[in-house]
Design a protein around this motif. Structure first.
Motif, short mmCIF file in Angstrom:
data_model
loop_
_atom_site.label_atom_id
_atom_site.label_comp_id
_atom_site.label_asym_id
_atom_site.label_seq_id
_atom_site.Cartn_x
_atom_site.Cartn_y
_atom_site.Cartn_z
N ALA A 117 0.90 -0.96 0.19
CA ALA A 117 0.00 0.07 -0.08
C ALA A 117 0.92 1.14 -0.02
CB ALA A 117 -0.93 -0.12 1.30
N ASN A 118 1.96 1.24 0.63
CA ASN A 118 3.03 2.31 0.76
C ASN A 118 3.51 2.74 -0.62
OD1 ASN A 118 6.15 3.18 1.33
ND2 ASN A 118 4.67 4.04 2.81
N LYS A 119 2.78 3.63 -1.41
CA LYS A 119 3.44 3.99 -2.75
C LYS A 119 4.81 4.94 -2.60
CE LYS A 119 -0.85 5.94 -2.36
NZ LYS A 119 -1.80 6.17 -3.05
N GLU A 120 4.92 5.55 -1.39
CA GLU A 120 6.07 6.34 -1.44
C GLU A 120 7.35 5.68 -1.48
OE1 GLU A 120 3.53 6.16 0.83
OE2 GLU A 120 2.73 8.19 1.27
N SER A 121 7.35 4.49 -0.78
CA SER A 121 8.75 3.80 -0.96
C SER A 121 9.02 3.32 -2.42
CB SER A 121 8.78 2.37 -0.22
OG SER A 121 7.49 1.63 -0.34
N LEU A 122 7.94 3.11 -3.22
CA LEU A 122 8.18 2.83 -4.81
C LEU A 122 8.50 3.78 -5.48
CD1 LEU A 122 7.99 0.43 -7.03
CD2 LEU A 122 5.74 0.65 -6.91
N VAL A 123 7.82 5.10 -5.34
CA VAL A 123 8.23 6.25 -5.82
C VAL A 123 9.56 6.80 -5.82
CG1 VAL A 123 7.47 8.61 -5.73
CG2 VAL A 123 5.53 6.98 -5.97
N ALA A 124 9.99 6.63 -4.42
CA ALA A 124 11.48 6.95 -3.76
C ALA A 124 12.32 6.26 -4.48
CB ALA A 124 11.24 7.23 -2.33
N ALA A 125 12.29 5.05 -4.32
CA ALA A 125 13.33 4.16 -4.60
C ALA A 125 13.18 3.49 -6.18
CB ALA A 125 13.45 3.04 -3.81
N GLY A 126 12.14 3.69 -6.89
CA GLY A 126 12.25 3.57 -8.34
C GLY A 126 12.48 2.01 -8.65
N ASP A 127 13.46 2.06 -9.69
CA ASP A 127 13.84 0.84 -10.27
C ASP A 127 14.39 -0.12 -9.14
OD1 ASP A 127 13.13 1.61 -12.82
OD2 ASP A 127 14.82 2.52 -13.28
N LEU A 128 14.99 0.45 -8.12
CA LEU A 128 15.78 -0.40 -7.22
C LEU A 128 14.79 -1.40 -6.40
CD1 LEU A 128 17.71 2.33 -5.22
CD2 LEU A 128 18.80 0.45 -6.63
N VAL A 129 13.58 -0.97 -6.51
CA VAL A 129 12.60 -1.99 -5.73
C VAL A 129 12.43 -3.22 -6.64
CG1 VAL A 129 10.19 -2.32 -5.21
CG2 VAL A 129 11.32 -0.13 -4.74
N GLU A 130 12.55 -3.17 -7.97
CA GLU A 130 12.54 -4.35 -8.85
C GLU A 130 13.74 -5.13 -8.63
OE1 GLU A 130 9.83 -5.37 -9.96
OE2 GLU A 130 10.70 -7.31 -11.14
N ASP A 131 14.90 -4.46 -8.25
CA ASP A 131 16.13 -5.10 -8.12
C ASP A 131 15.98 -6.13 -6.87
OD1 ASP A 131 17.07 -3.94 -10.28
OD2 ASP A 131 18.38 -2.41 -9.23
N TRP A 132 15.73 -5.40 -5.74
CA TRP A 132 15.30 -6.10 -4.58
C TRP A 132 14.56 -7.31 -4.72
CZ3 TRP A 132 13.75 -0.92 -1.78
CH2 TRP A 132 14.94 0.05 -1.80
N ARG A 133 13.64 -7.19 -5.37
CA ARG A 133 12.67 -8.32 -5.53
C ARG A 133 13.31 -9.29 -6.43
NH1 ARG A 133 10.43 -11.11 -8.74
NH2 ARG A 133 11.21 -10.25 -10.52
N ARG A 134 13.95 -9.16 -7.36
CA ARG A 134 14.77 -10.08 -8.05
C ARG A 134 15.78 -10.64 -7.12
NH1 ARG A 134 16.72 -7.08 -12.13
NH2 ARG A 134 14.59 -6.06 -12.98
N GLU A 135 16.64 -9.89 -6.53
CA GLU A 135 17.42 -10.57 -5.54
C GLU A 135 17.12 -11.43 -4.43
OE1 GLU A 135 20.17 -7.20 -4.10
OE2 GLU A 135 20.98 -8.65 -2.71
N GLY A 136 16.10 -11.15 -4.00
CA GLY A 136 15.48 -11.85 -3.02
C GLY A 136 14.34 -12.95 -3.27
N ASP A 137 14.22 -12.90 -4.66
CA ASP A 137 13.14 -13.74 -5.38
C ASP A 137 11.71 -13.49 -4.51
OD1 ASP A 137 12.17 -15.73 -7.12
OD2 ASP A 137 12.46 -17.20 -5.80
N GLY A 138 11.58 -12.27 -4.35
CA GLY A 138 10.22 -11.95 -3.63
C GLY A 138 9.00 -11.61 -4.66
N GLU A 139 7.80 -11.03 -4.10
CA GLU A 139 6.80 -10.87 -4.94
C GLU A 139 6.05 -9.58 -4.75
OE1 GLU A 139 2.76 -13.40 -6.10
OE2 GLU A 139 3.90 -13.95 -4.59
N ILE A 140 5.69 -8.84 -5.43
CA ILE A 140 4.76 -7.66 -5.24
C ILE A 140 3.48 -7.68 -5.72
CG2 ILE A 140 4.88 -5.11 -5.22
CD1 ILE A 140 7.63 -5.04 -6.14
N VAL A 141 2.48 -7.73 -4.75
CA VAL A 141 1.11 -7.66 -5.26
C VAL A 141 0.69 -6.07 -4.67
CG1 VAL A 141 -1.04 -8.40 -5.02
CG2 VAL A 141 0.88 -10.16 -4.93
N PRO A 142 0.07 -5.48 -5.70
CA PRO A 142 -0.19 -3.86 -5.30
C PRO A 142 -1.44 -4.00 -4.27
CG PRO A 142 -0.75 -4.25 -7.63
CD PRO A 142 0.10 -5.60 -7.18
N VAL A 143 -1.56 -3.25 -3.54
CA VAL A 143 -2.91 -2.81 -2.63
C VAL A 143 -3.67 -1.44 -3.03
CG1 VAL A 143 -3.55 -2.47 -0.48
CG2 VAL A 143 -1.97 -4.38 -0.82
#
Ligand code: NDP
Ligand code: MG
Length: 386
Positions: A117-143
């Motif tokens: 739900a916290n859009k501010e983290s995605l707006v602030a970190a931008g492309d890095l968020v997808e890097d973290w997802r890939r690195e940890g093999d996590g998943e993002i589902v928008p709220v």
């Protein structure tokens, strides 16, 4: 049984997430509950949901919390509480503002499903968020309801492949959609907080009145779905029933409709790829109801244009804009600046932005801090001058 961590549990989205979890005890267990500083709020939630770990970020002394909870409950206070999500399968990030960055970062690097739900983290970190997802093999589902709508229109994926021509994000237009322009100079805090269709926390309510919220959501959509800014439209839809739409290359448009409540996007994120037995009341098309759409007036809502510019500029520009906006909203809520000055503070802060790349979390934290210093200086200059 799916273990769930709710961070920002004492807020508007956090409480609704807790309620979705509580309604299906066969399926979910709230393992971790973290709030900001609301001791009574987190204790009440903990008594109802019986988590293993309870945290409060803005509390120094854990004893006040410990004495009100069962001995078996682990208590964590201070900033460390923001990292507690790493322990659960699904992490709901319902913290407000830039503070949510730690939650997004920790959950993705730990390979969790992040219900974001916290859009501010995605707006602030931008492309890095997808890097973290890939690195940890996590998943993002928008709220966020618009992004949940797009996610649902795409069939439960963030993969907007080459069949997708664009996204149409809807906005209610907030409380000032039709206020005469000259009156906008003197609207007060209570009016800005009185959203016509959603009940939300104060920061996002103010953002919805300026349309900075929609601006943040445009940048959020760009990162979540990998869609170019030129292919993202915003349309005013006062009823808040169509939550957003996807245009396909053959001309077809698919929309997602439901009553405006966060219970649905939260249930979509928590149950994904399944569907909740019930999350929201049935839409009644038989009763008189009209769904209307109109273009955004950028003179009334210049924040949206500014957000598109920051998104297109990329690098640290969205982070800078987000931080300046948080400072301006705080100043408005504290009665220090007027509503129309929120945009002006952010625009003046953007003029002092020097292009920067973001390569790491510390770059994001640095850019955020630098932008806050600039925005605070702008607020101080104006307060002295007026
Ligand atoms: P609220 O203000 O209602 O709740 C915010 C939560 O975050 C509270 O639990 C609060 O704790 C906690 N919090 C605040 N500051 C900090 C901090 N510095 N460190 C740690 N925790 C903190 O906000 P909302 O629920 O309205 O919004 C939460 C997020 O969800 C925002 O990013 C918003 O943009 C997004 N969102 C909200 C929607 C809504 O309908 N409300 C819709 C779509 C997105 P406490 O109260 O204990 O101090
Ligand atoms: Mg939204």
């Amino acid at each position: 049984m799916t273990s769930v961590a709710i961070l920002g549990a004492t807020g508007s989205v956090g409480r609704q997430a807790a309620s979705v979890v509580a309604q299906d005890p066969q399926r979910f267990h709230a393992q971790v509950l973290v709030g900001g500083g609301d001791v009574d709020g987190i204790v009440a939630l903990a008594r109802a949901l019986r988590p293993r770990v309870v945290g409060l970020v803005r509390l120094d002394d854990p004893s006040r919390l410990r004495e009100q909870l069962d001995r078996s409950v682990e208590v964590v206070v201070g900033r460390e509480a923001l990292t507690l999500g790493a322990d659960a399968e699904v992490v709901v990030n319902a913290v407000t503002g830039f503070a949510g960055l730690t939650v997004t970062n920790t959950a993705l690097l730990a390979g969790r499903r992040l219900a974001l739900a916290n859009k501010e983290s995605l707006v602030a970190a931008g492309d890095l968020v997808e890097d973290w997802r890939r690195e940890g093999d996590g998943e993002i589902v928008p709220v966020d309801s618009e992004h949940s709508a797009v996610f649902q229109c795409l069939g439960g994926t963030r993969d907007a492949d080459d069949r997708v021509a664009g996204l149409v994000l809807t906005s209610s237009g907030g409380p000032f959609r039709s206020t005469p322009l000259e009156e906008l100079e003197c609207v007060g805090v209570a009016e800005a907080l009185a959203h016509p269709t959603w009940r939300m926390g104060p920061k996002i309510s103010v953002d919805s009145s300026t349309l900075f919220n929609k601006g943040l959501e445009v940048i959020e959509a760009h990162h979540l779905f990998g869609v170019a800014y030129d292919a993202i439209e915003v349309v005013i839809h006062p009823q808040s029933v169509v939550h957003s739409m996807v245009r396909f290359r053959d001309g077809s448009v698919i929309a997602q409709l439901s009553e405006p409540t966060m219970a649905l996007p939260l249930a979509v994120a928590l149950y994904h790829p399944d569907r909740a037995p019930k999350a929201v009341s049935r839409l009644d098309f038989a009763s008189t109801r009209s769904l209307t759409f109109e273009p955004v007036d950028l003179e009334r809502f210049p924040a949206l244009g500014l957000a598109f510019e920051a998104g297109r500029a990329g690098g640290a520009a969205p982070c800078w804009m987000n931080a300046a906006n948080e400072v301006a909203v705080d100043a408005f809520l504290a009665g220090r600046i007027r509503w129309a000055e929120i945009y002006r503070v952010v625009a003046a802060s953007m003029e002092r932005y020097e292009p920067k790349r973001l390569g790491s979390v510390s770059d994001v934290v640095e850019a955020d801090a630098a932008a806050r210093d600039v925005a605070r200086a702008v607020v101080e200059e104006w307060c002295r001058a007026s």
